[in-house]
Scaffold this motif. Structure first.
Motif, short mmCIF file in Angstrom:
data_model
loop_
_atom_site.label_atom_id
_atom_site.label_comp_id
_atom_site.label_asym_id
_atom_site.label_seq_id
_atom_site.Cartn_x
_atom_site.Cartn_y
_atom_site.Cartn_z
N LYS A 29 -11.84 -3.84 -8.89
CA LYS A 29 -12.27 -2.79 -7.97
C LYS A 29 -11.11 -1.96 -7.47
O LYS A 29 -11.27 -0.81 -7.14
N GLU A 30 -9.94 -2.54 -7.39
CA GLU A 30 -8.83 -1.84 -6.75
C GLU A 30 -7.79 -1.33 -7.75
O GLU A 30 -6.74 -0.89 -7.37
N ALA A 31 -8.11 -1.36 -9.06
CA ALA A 31 -7.13 -0.93 -10.06
C ALA A 31 -6.57 0.45 -9.81
O ALA A 31 -5.39 0.68 -9.94
N PRO A 32 -7.41 1.46 -9.43
CA PRO A 32 -6.84 2.80 -9.22
C PRO A 32 -5.76 2.83 -8.17
O PRO A 32 -4.88 3.65 -8.20
N ARG A 33 -5.81 1.91 -7.17
CA ARG A 33 -4.86 1.96 -6.08
C ARG A 33 -3.49 1.45 -6.49
O ARG A 33 -2.52 1.64 -5.80
N LYS A 34 -3.40 0.78 -7.66
CA LYS A 34 -2.09 0.31 -8.11
C LYS A 34 -1.17 1.48 -8.44
O LYS A 34 0.03 1.35 -8.44
N GLU A 35 -1.73 2.65 -8.71
CA GLU A 35 -0.93 3.79 -9.11
C GLU A 35 -0.41 4.58 -7.92
O GLU A 35 0.39 5.48 -8.09
N VAL A 36 -0.84 4.27 -6.73
CA VAL A 36 -0.44 5.04 -5.55
C VAL A 36 0.00 4.09 -4.45
O VAL A 36 -0.54 4.08 -3.36
N THR A 37 0.94 3.21 -4.72
CA THR A 37 1.43 2.27 -3.74
C THR A 37 2.69 2.81 -3.07
O THR A 37 3.37 3.68 -3.60
N VAL A 38 2.97 2.26 -1.91
CA VAL A 38 4.14 2.69 -1.16
C VAL A 38 5.39 2.07 -1.76
O VAL A 38 5.41 0.88 -2.09
N ASP A 39 6.43 2.84 -1.90
CA ASP A 39 7.70 2.33 -2.39
C ASP A 39 8.54 1.92 -1.20
O ASP A 39 9.02 2.76 -0.44
N HIS A 40 8.74 0.60 -1.03
CA HIS A 40 9.53 0.10 0.10
C HIS A 40 10.96 -0.20 -0.30
O HIS A 40 11.71 -0.81 0.45
N ASN A 41 11.32 0.19 -1.51
CA ASN A 41 12.66 -0.12 -2.00
C ASN A 41 13.63 1.01 -1.72
O ASN A 41 13.26 2.08 -1.27
N ALA A 42 14.87 0.76 -2.06
CA ALA A 42 15.93 1.78 -1.98
C ALA A 42 15.95 2.42 -0.61
O ALA A 42 16.03 1.75 0.40
N THR A 44 13.61 4.20 0.93
CA THR A 44 12.35 4.35 1.63
C THR A 44 12.23 3.31 2.74
O THR A 44 12.38 2.11 2.51
N GLN A 45 11.94 3.76 3.95
CA GLN A 45 11.72 2.86 5.08
C GLN A 45 10.53 3.38 5.87
O GLN A 45 10.47 4.55 6.23
N LEU A 46 9.58 2.48 6.13
CA LEU A 46 8.39 2.89 6.87
C LEU A 46 8.75 3.28 8.28
O LEU A 46 9.63 2.70 8.92
N SER A 47 8.05 4.29 8.78
CA SER A 47 8.28 4.78 10.14
C SER A 47 6.94 4.93 10.85
O SER A 47 5.99 5.47 10.28
N LEU A 48 6.84 4.45 12.08
CA LEU A 48 5.61 4.47 12.87
C LEU A 48 5.80 5.32 14.11
O LEU A 48 6.82 5.20 14.80
N LEU A 49 4.82 6.16 14.41
CA LEU A 49 4.80 6.92 15.66
C LEU A 49 3.67 6.37 16.52
O LEU A 49 2.49 6.43 16.14
N ASP A 66 8.41 -4.45 7.08
CA ASP A 66 7.65 -4.06 5.90
C ASP A 66 7.54 -5.24 4.95
O ASP A 66 7.97 -6.36 5.27
N SER A 67 7.00 -5.03 3.76
CA SER A 67 6.73 -6.13 2.84
C SER A 67 8.00 -6.78 2.31
O SER A 67 7.97 -7.90 1.80
N THR A 68 9.14 -6.09 2.40
CA THR A 68 10.41 -6.66 1.93
C THR A 68 11.24 -7.24 3.07
O THR A 68 12.37 -7.67 2.85
#
Length: 432
Positions: A29-42, A44-49, A66-68
């Motif tokens: 069911k979730e296969a399409p979402r594998k192509e649009v995942t967040v890159d938490h590497n390098a 990229t760092q998540l930011s919350l407001l 984050d996940s890492t």
């Protein structure tokens, strides 16, 4: 998008299974979402407001990871004015207190006015709605309005909030990709409908002539270029064919070509022909063009009802090619070629009478077919090269659509790729 239902245990929807889970939970069911995942590497760092009345004293801003295991950056705003100032492109997710008042909407009775305001302010950002414990109905409505999930204010910890942020960002990116894909499909459908509407539908009912055409705009991804053509049969049985080329390759030239084609059809059906028709078309061009230097070449042919002879007018345009059984293909005479439309006020375009015979093929084309290069040098195909090419293809048995397709493909191949100019070519055949 799935909508969370009211629940007793206050946890993020992604934890309860009521919102889309991680891709590995249900690959089918979730296969399409594998192509649009967040890159938490390098880098990229998540930011919350966080937009809340008192973010500093709230329990919703513990250490977030984050996940890492990297820290999630947190910014805080006490109201929407501060939030607008802090809402930069590097913010990935917004945690919004639904109890905040919305500017200009405090009296309209809309409990989600602040959410609607934020969604207008930040349409590209993921949004988590923060509501009071037990107010699941309001949270579910927030998701229906556009939030990615809802959370209870007093029952969160860092682990649950961190995971909710990650999933909200992923879902927002997935939703955005799906929306763009859908919009692209709609645009493609609209473009196809537009192209069908702008390209002509030959009016040949009652005629024994066969018609074929190929059209290729020079501009990348363009629907139409400055080339145009049309074919109509008038009540007296005469078949009128036309092909033309507006100088230039932009959308303005394409629009002018459509205007000239429509004007030609109207004037032809009204009974105009030859010099009178071309003179009127020149007036149309002079009124519609955006620049006095814009001109158009044109070739018109009117084929007698018996199909054996035709009248030919050339306005700065290459002469048509005619092929008859047992004879090599050749160009029709072009000694009386008049000037292109829009160059000389009061110009005249003599009409030449040509004999076609009982069986023939007549090919009209624009200069895009003959101005392509031959090999890597500066040599052009030219009319002589085109005539030789068509003779060979006819000897191979090619006719109609197959002949035009082969001609355009070979010209592109000789050019070493796509042609810079628009190409239009049409073919009329008469067989006994």
């Amino acid at each position: 998008m799935p909508v969370p239902i009211p629940r007793q245990r206050a946890i993020p929807a992604v934890e309860s299974g009521q919102a889309p889970a991680a891709p590995q939970d249900d690959p089918s069911k979730e296969a399409p979402r594998k192509e649009v995942t967040v890159d938490h590497n390098a880098a990229t760092q998540l930011s919350l407001l966080v937009i809340e009345d008192d973010p500093g004293g709230s329990t919703v801003v513990p250490e977030l990871l984050d996940s890492t295991g990297r820290p999630i950056r947190v910014r805080t705003a006490r109201n929407l004015t501060e939030a607008e100032r802090l809402l930069t492109d590097d913010v990935h997710c917004i945690l919004l207190d639904l109890a905040l008042p919305a500017p200009g909407r405090s009296a309209d009775g809309d409990e989600l006015a602040v959410l609607r305001h934020v969604l207008e302010l930040a349409p590209r950002h993921a949004v988590l709605a923060l509501t009071a414990s037990g107010d699941a109905e309001r949270g579910a409505e927030a998701v229906r309005v556009g939030a990615q999930d809802y959370l209870f204010r007093d029952e969160l910890d860092g682990r649950l909030l961190s995971r909710a942020i990650r999933y909200a960002v992923e879902r927002k990116r997935s939703d955005t990709a799906e929306r763009r894909l859908a919009e692209g499909r709609v645009r493609a459908q609209e473009n196809r409908r537009l192209e069908r509407g702008l390209l002509p539908t030959p009016l040949l009912e009652g005629s024994s002539l066969r018609f074929a055409a190929r059209y290729r705009p020079g501009r990348s991804r363009a629907l139409l270029g400055g080339d145009f053509y049309d074919v109509v049969r008038t009540p007296d049985g005469t078949v009128h064919a036309m092909i033309g080329d507006v100088c230039g390759h932009g959308p303005d030239e394409a629009a002018l070509g459509v205007e000239l084609r429509i004007a030609w059809r109207a004037l032809t059906l009204a009974g105009l022909c030859g010099d009178e028709l071309l003179g009127t078309l020149q007036e149309v061009l002079e009124h519609e063009r955006s620049d006095d230097e814009i001109f158009a070449t044109l070739c018109t042919v009117d084929i007698a009802p018996d199909g054996r002879r035709a009248g030919l007018c050339l306005a700065g345009h290459p002469s048509p090619l005619v092929a008859r059984p047992g004879r090599p293909a050749r160009l029709l005479p072009y000694d009386n070629n008049g000037p292109a439309l829009g160059l000389l006020p009061g110009a005249r375009w003599p009409r030449m009478q040509v004999e076609l015979g009982a069986e023939w093929s007549l090919m009209l084309y624009t200069d895009g077919l003959i101005e392509g290069r031959v090999g890597e040098g500066r040599e052009r195909l030219g009319q002589d090269g085109m005539v030789s090419m068509i003779r060979r293809q006819l000897s191979e048995g090619l006719r109609g659509e197959a002949l035009l397709r082969a001609a355009v493909n070979e010209v592109r191949s000789l050019n070493g790729g796509e042609l810079a100019d628009d190409v239009a070519v049409l073919l009329l055949d008469r067989e006994t």
